[in-house]
Design a protein around this motif. Structure first.
Motif, PDB file in Angstrom:
ATOM      1  N   GLY A  24      54.617  54.338  30.200  1.00  0.00           N
ATOM      2  CA  GLY A  24      54.995  53.863  31.523  1.00  0.00           C
ATOM      3  C   GLY A  24      56.175  52.906  31.488  1.00  0.00           C
ATOM      4  N   ASP A  43      55.061  54.520  37.494  1.00  0.00           N
ATOM      5  CA  ASP A  43      53.799  54.745  36.793  1.00  0.00           C
ATOM      6  C   ASP A  43      52.901  55.774  37.482  1.00  0.00           C
ATOM      7  OD1 ASP A  43      54.623  53.113  34.800  1.00  0.00           O
ATOM      8  OD2 ASP A  43      53.547  51.343  35.496  1.00  0.00           O
ATOM      9  N   TRP A  50      46.277  57.007  40.467  1.00  0.00           N
ATOM     10  CA  TRP A  50      46.441  56.546  39.079  1.00  0.00           C
ATOM     11  C   TRP A  50      45.740  57.492  38.111  1.00  0.00           C
ATOM     12  CZ3 TRP A  50      50.248  53.588  39.521  1.00  0.00           C
ATOM     13  CH2 TRP A  50      50.340  52.555  40.452  1.00  0.00           C
ATOM     14  N   GLU A  54      47.372  59.595  35.060  1.00  0.00           N
ATOM     15  CA  GLU A  54      46.942  59.574  33.650  1.00  0.00           C
ATOM     16  C   GLU A  54      46.730  60.988  33.128  1.00  0.00           C
ATOM     17  OE1 GLU A  54      43.738  56.852  32.672  1.00  0.00           O
ATOM     18  OE2 GLU A  54      43.586  57.717  30.657  1.00  0.00           O
ATOM     19  N   LEU A  57      49.922  62.329  32.071  1.00  0.00           N
ATOM     20  CA  LEU A  57      50.368  61.791  30.781  1.00  0.00           C
ATOM     21  C   LEU A  57      49.860  62.662  29.636  1.00  0.00           C
ATOM     22  CD1 LEU A  57      49.735  57.934  31.159  1.00  0.00           C
ATOM     23  CD2 LEU A  57      51.925  59.125  31.234  1.00  0.00           C
ATOM     24  N   SER A 135      44.668  59.046  26.019  1.00  0.00           N
ATOM     25  CA  SER A 135      45.528  58.382  26.994  1.00  0.00           C
ATOM     26  C   SER A 135      44.848  57.149  27.555  1.00  0.00           C
ATOM     27  CB  SER A 135      45.839  59.317  28.161  1.00  0.00           C
ATOM     28  OG  SER A 135      44.649  59.553  28.907  1.00  0.00           O
ATOM     29  N   HIS A 137      45.792  54.285  31.142  1.00  0.00           N
ATOM     30  CA  HIS A 137      46.739  53.936  32.195  1.00  0.00           C
ATOM     31  C   HIS A 137      46.314  52.570  32.720  1.00  0.00           C
ATOM     32  CE1 HIS A 137      49.056  53.916  35.866  1.00  0.00           C
ATOM     33  NE2 HIS A 137      49.597  55.092  35.604  1.00  0.00           N
ATOM     34  N   SER A 140      44.601  52.694  36.305  1.00  0.00           N
ATOM     35  CA  SER A 140      43.293  53.362  36.383  1.00  0.00           C
ATOM     36  C   SER A 140      42.254  52.574  35.588  1.00  0.00           C
ATOM     37  CB  SER A 140      43.384  54.813  35.896  1.00  0.00           C
ATOM     38  OG  SER A 140      43.732  54.878  34.529  1.00  0.00           O
ATOM     39  N   THR A 164      49.897  52.044  29.496  1.00  0.00           N
ATOM     40  CA  THR A 164      50.070  53.284  30.233  1.00  0.00           C
ATOM     41  C   THR A 164      50.794  54.250  29.301  1.00  0.00           C
ATOM     42  OG1 THR A 164      50.173  52.131  32.338  1.00  0.00           O
ATOM     43  CG2 THR A 164      51.152  54.341  32.249  1.00  0.00           C
TER      44      THR A 164
END
Lengths: 342, 342
Positions: A24, A43, A50, A54, A57, A135, A137, A140, A164
């Motif tokens: 992020g 982000d 959120w 993620e 990601l 992952s 974030h 989140s 993140t």
């Protein structure tokens, strides 16, 4: 081959043939900014929530890792994946499109080590290719574990900052891949952690909660492999932060080993704590995963590092366990990663 | 040995040498009541919270399985464990005292299949002993996924009833255990599931959400092992319930196989739906785990059943994903379990 009480040493070492990472904005402003594959413009990563951000990601990290490895999703036998959210939803909604047989994992912030451990064990024993991805974030995780960002709650200095980001890995069998020019490193062994509970109850001091598990893991690895700190170029924990770093060094010293010179912590490498206001350091499943991918693997590939012990650390709490006054047990999973050749 | 696209067939089949199960009051009033190791007097199991009660279920199930296997905790190399709660807290707080190296898993209600798959793969390849345990608890699951019991919300008939229970297994290597009189069955292969999302958004109809994943898994197993329904005495899903049962039979029929005679569902075996008001059937990580342990394994040991395909099925939702309007993807993990000898 089983070693000691908690370890496997691989006869056929799996080879990491591709890795991908994405982070992020805050991570992209930190000391490692030049090393990441992708730094997001914001982000949300193109999503409305959120959690969906993620998931994206993970999808992006796996896509990059596959591309660098020169593999298609259908060439992977297994994907080992996890995240911090309840019921692993970042993984569930991020990875469906790949249609790779999936083993969902939960080891809190140790999950990157858990995923690499199991992927290695399966690839070494059965051949084929496998992926590992984790992952986290910041937004989140704050909503899940503490308070939504909109509440603007204050944080003690001992608190860590959830990274993140997501890091992904593609592993292949030694016989086919050790001479592949793309090969980044080999995994020569794993040490699997137990739950260690020192009774820490402060969800804002997870470094202290996880350090005893990291210390146990490090000593178990030394004993199982009959090694000392000298046998590793570096001993790299996941996200103990400044507070946990001191504790793990002390606890390992009490057991007769000095790791102070060799110890690094991914969470402390991720941010410039003073300038970025990130407290004790970075944390989260995405912390160790992105720092290994972006920072350590290139150094292992070039031979600047010959052998590291990589130990993502996890704090096993949930919003419910915290509210019910439970302690925060820790766990750690160790992976021995080595330069290939020479 | 890797088979087809999603399966491993074991050269050295891991042997289940012990199993333990414990259930709650409602399960103890169902058709399988005489078969369980322990039926609780109430659903708190001596604890103050539903989550701690669920942790106790796992602890008890593992204790029974170890006792029946004649093994001490320190003789297990690995424990593969999971539950339905956010961040796997039933496992984290239930298993710490055993001090067995732990791989935390999350596959929703498929986790029992996932745990047996990974435990088998590791025992077959590396030797040693491993455990697998999963749990669920009606009250902790309702609070986690739907509404706390105190709200007394009504449930549609398609809803399943989360089983209060835990099942545990101890696996050992073929070479050492195949002639052990305690041996219950061998695991000859695994088929690992992919995420399958048909876009079902109803958290009260998880059978429909999971059935497509089960169907995919069954067909993948047939193709990978070059088998048909004739090669199995039974094909046992985890918790599809009455609604999901019809769907999985139809979906597999569309792909050219008739499993109607062979299909059983652990969720439908657990309760007498009409008398007990349990809707479509039982569900949860504890459903397949306890029914395999209490009902199917003794039949496999005696040779009444020679070979079953056991397929716990999971619905990959969380309270957050549900509230954000996401679908409920499914996943399933298949384990081929066989009578030893004859």
């Amino acid at each position: 081959m089983l070693l000691g009480a908690q370890s496997i040493g691989f006869k056929e070492c799996p080879v990491i043939i591709g890795t991908g990472n994405i982070v992020g904005t805050k991570e992209g402003e930190g000391p490692l900014r030049e090393l990441f594959d992708v730094v997001g413009e914001d982000d949300y990563f193109g999503e409305q929530t959120w959690e969906a951000a993620e998931s994206n990601l993970q999808k992006e990290a796996v896509t990059i890792a596959l591309r660098k490895a020169g593999k298609k999703p259908e060439e992977l036998r297994y994907l080992f994946a996890g995240d911090l959210l309840g019921q692993n939803i970042a993984s569930s909604f991020g990875l469906e499109s790949f249609q790779i047989p999936l083993f969902g994992l939960y080891g809190a912030c140790s999950t990157c080590g858990e995923a690499l451990s199991l992927a290695s064990a399966v690839v070494s024993a059965y051949g084929g290719y496998a992926g590992a991805v984790t992952s986290s974030h910041f937004a989140s995780a704050e909503r899940q574990f503490r308070t939504p960002l909109e509440y603007a709650s204050q944080r003690p200095l001992s608190a860590t900052w959830t990274v993140t980001g997501s890091g992904a890995y593609v592993l292949g069998p030694w016989a086919k891949e050790h001479s592949n020019a793309k090969a980044l490193a080999k995994i020569s062994g794993i040490t699997t952690g137990k739950i260690v509970d020192y009774g820490v109850k402060d969800a804002m001091n997870m470094g202290a909660a996880m350090a005893p598990a990291a210390a146990d893991l490090i000593v178990a690895n030394f004993k199982d492999f009959k090694r000392t700190p000298k046998d590793y170029d570096l001993i790299v924990t996941g996200d103990l932060g400044e507070v946990g770093k001191k504790i793990v060094i002390d606890l390992v010293r009490e057991r007769g080993y000095d790791i102070e010179d060799k110890h690094r912590d991914c969470g402390m490498l991720m941010y410039d704590g003073e300038d970025q206001g990130t407290g004790s350091g970075g944390s989260g499943c995405g912390c160790a995963a992105t720092v290994l991918s972006a920072f350590f693997l290139p150094r292992l590939q070039k031979g600047i590092l010959k052998r590291i012990l990589f130990i993502p650390t996890g704090a096993l709490l949930s919003p419910i366990s915290f509210n019910e006054g439970q302690s925060v047990p820790g766990i750690a999973h160790g992976v021995v990663i080595e330069h290939i050749g020479g």
